[in-house]
Design a protein around this motif. Structure first.
Motif, PDB file in Angstrom:
ATOM      1  N   GLY A   1       1.201  -1.551   0.207  1.00  0.00           N
ATOM      2  CA  GLY A   1       0.149   0.033   0.071  1.00  0.00           C
ATOM      3  C   GLY A   1       0.822   1.270   0.497  1.00  0.00           C
ATOM      4  N   GLY A   2       0.893   1.799  -0.968  1.00  0.00           N
ATOM      5  CA  GLY A   2       2.076   3.585  -0.973  1.00  0.00           C
ATOM      6  C   GLY A   2       1.435   4.179  -1.527  1.00  0.00           C
ATOM      7  N   GLY A   3       0.056   4.423  -0.341  1.00  0.00           N
ATOM      8  CA  GLY A   3      -0.584   5.818  -0.695  1.00  0.00           C
ATOM      9  C   GLY A   3       0.112   6.663   0.658  1.00  0.00           C
TER      10      GLY A   3
ATOM     11  N   GLY B   1       1.978   4.673   3.438  1.00  0.00           N
ATOM     12  CA  GLY B   1       3.442   3.438   2.607  1.00  0.00           C
ATOM     13  C   GLY B   1       3.921   4.435   1.869  1.00  0.00           C
TER      14      GLY B   1
ATOM     15  N   LYS C   1      -1.813   0.431  -7.824  1.00  0.00           N
ATOM     16  CA  LYS C   1      -2.456   1.730  -8.588  1.00  0.00           C
ATOM     17  C   LYS C   1      -2.164   1.421  -9.360  1.00  0.00           C
ATOM     18  CE  LYS C   1      -4.763   4.808  -5.886  1.00  0.00           C
ATOM     19  NZ  LYS C   1      -4.869   6.596  -4.796  1.00  0.00           N
TER      20      LYS C   1
ATOM     21  N   ALA D   1      -2.344  -1.600   2.779  1.00  0.00           N
ATOM     22  CA  ALA D   1      -3.000  -1.387   1.658  1.00  0.00           C
ATOM     23  C   ALA D   1      -4.633  -1.836   2.448  1.00  0.00           C
ATOM     24  CB  ALA D   1      -3.450  -3.047   1.330  1.00  0.00           C
TER      25      ALA D   1
ATOM     26  N   ARG E   1       3.064  -3.107  -9.372  1.00  0.00           N
ATOM     27  CA  ARG E   1       2.044  -3.366  -8.608  1.00  0.00           C
ATOM     28  C   ARG E   1       1.713  -4.651  -8.714  1.00  0.00           C
ATOM     29  NH1 ARG E   1      -0.940  -2.520 -13.465  1.00  0.00           N
ATOM     30  NH2 ARG E   1      -2.449  -2.780 -12.202  1.00  0.00           N
TER      31      ARG E   1
ATOM     32  N   ASP F   1       2.173  -1.388  -4.519  1.00  0.00           N
ATOM     33  CA  ASP F   1       0.866  -1.108  -4.274  1.00  0.00           C
ATOM     34  C   ASP F   1       0.054  -1.356  -5.761  1.00  0.00           C
ATOM     35  OD1 ASP F   1      -1.840   1.302  -5.486  1.00  0.00           O
ATOM     36  OD2 ASP F   1      -0.154   1.162  -2.937  1.00  0.00           O
TER      37      ASP F   1
ATOM     38  N   ALA G   1       3.608   2.836  -7.137  1.00  0.00           N
ATOM     39  CA  ALA G   1       4.601   2.205  -5.932  1.00  0.00           C
ATOM     40  C   ALA G   1       6.023   2.541  -7.056  1.00  0.00           C
ATOM     41  CB  ALA G   1       3.977   1.004  -5.617  1.00  0.00           C
TER      42      ALA G   1
END
Ligand code: APR
Length: 317
Positions: free
Chosen positions: A9-11, A14, A36, A80, A65, A34, A41
């Motif tokens: 999870g690279g939000g 992350g 997305k 995530a 990904r 991630d 990521a």
């Protein structure tokens, strides 16, 4: 220094985690995964790596990904999942309302970990915290030392901040613990709260302490309300990094963490926040605090709330 630490999870959380893992040189390689598109990521890793000469961080990265970037990770931090966000009518959802969505995401994460780094120590941050950790346990069946959730570290930091602010002392002077589930029933343990080694009651009266404990329980929602979109992300990242550093440097540091209880505190088969001694093997010991009768009762109530969400998890195959 570990060879590799992975982040899923690279939000918001992350992103801070990867920055700090670089900055603190905690691993030779940092991985970020991630889903997305086009490749959040890899993009975040590249951004951070391009700045690494400036901060003198000789860290390699694997971003992408696919869960294969996690291959070989010795610690995996799971972020995530959707965060809470303020509704258009101004109300704030509970963490439990994220369960349906985040459970599906967690199942994917568990698959990825199983395939690429089944032996990793896992620190999970996604909400609803205690229930998601339980799901990871259900799916991965790791040794209990190797799975923990980050919540108590953050809730305790929030409690310490509020006490320090109200008492007009340095945050470094305040020692405090929040136990139980990461929800409205969490238990700020007043009997363990010390200011420079002295009981907190010497500095703050009953009314102020009561207000601080209420604010602590609702602190996550307060930030959600102010941000407008999403939830707190810097303090949760720093809290998780406190746990990571305890493990990487084998500190034997006692940090409230969401861990599997098997009879401690009269609770069996539930992941919930209690003080845990963290070192190179993960959760090396669970510490049983002498709680007051009221605190014991509050912890029992909190465990019942966590159990309710865990029962919902168990109902999903
Ligand atoms: N695998 C990997 N990453 C995923 C997956 C998945 N299956 N599904 C979603 N993600 C990613 C999203 O693409 C997003 O980039 O998880 C990231 C979550 O980031 P944010 O939305 O910014 O949320 P954040 O604030 O980082 O919080 C993450 O931690 O504190 C909790 O409640 C919070 O559950 C939330 C989680």
């Amino acid at each position: 220094m570990f060879n590799k630490i992975g982040v899923v999870g690279g939000g918001n959380i992350g992103g801070v985690l990867v920055q700090e893992l670089f900055k603190r040189n905690l691993a030779k390689t940092v991985a970020l995964m991630d889903v997305k598109e086009p490749d959040l990521a890899k993009g975040k890793c590249l951004d951070i790596a391009e700045g690494s000469p400036i901060i003198g961080a000789d860290v390699k990265y694997d971003g992408g990904r696919d869960y294969d970037v996690l291959k070989g990770s010795e610690i995996v931090i799971n972020t995530a999942g959707v965060p809470r966000t303020k509704r258009p009518d101004g109300t704030i959802p509970s963490r439990e309302e994220l369960l349906a969505t985040n459970l599906k995401i967690t199942d994917m994460v568990a698959e990825g970990i199983k395939k690429y780094c089944p032996k990793a120590i896992i620190i999970s941050i996604a909400n609803p915290l205690d229930a998601i950790v339980y799901r990871l346990y259900q799916q991965l069946k790791p040794p209990k030392q190797k799975l923990m959730g980050m919540a108590g570290a953050l809730d305790s930091s929030r409690y310490r901040h509020f006490v320090a602010y109200e008492a007009g002392v340095s945050v470094e002077n305040v020692e405090a613990m929040v136990l139980g589930g990461h929800g409205d029933t969490m238990v700020p343990v007043r009997s363990c709260c010390r200011v420079a080694g002295m009981p907190v009651e010497k500095f703050l009266d009953e009314e102020k302490l009561g207000a601080i404990e209420t604010r602590t329980r609702k602190a996550g929602g307060e930030v959600v309300g102010l941000l407008g979109v999403g939830s707190a992300f810097v303090s949760p990242s720093w809290a998780a990094l406190d746990m990571v550093e305890a493990i990487v440097f084998d500190k034997k540091k006692i940090i409230p963490s969401c861990v599997l209880l098997e009879g401690e505190y009269g609770i069996d088969g539930l992941f919930i926040g209690v003080p845990a001694l963290l070192g190179k093997d993960g959760v090396e010991k669970i510490i049983e605090v002498d709680l007051t009768d009221d605190e014991k009762e509050a912890l029992k109530k909190s465990a019942a709330a966590v159990q309710k969400t865990v029962d919902e998890v168990k109902a999903v195959a």
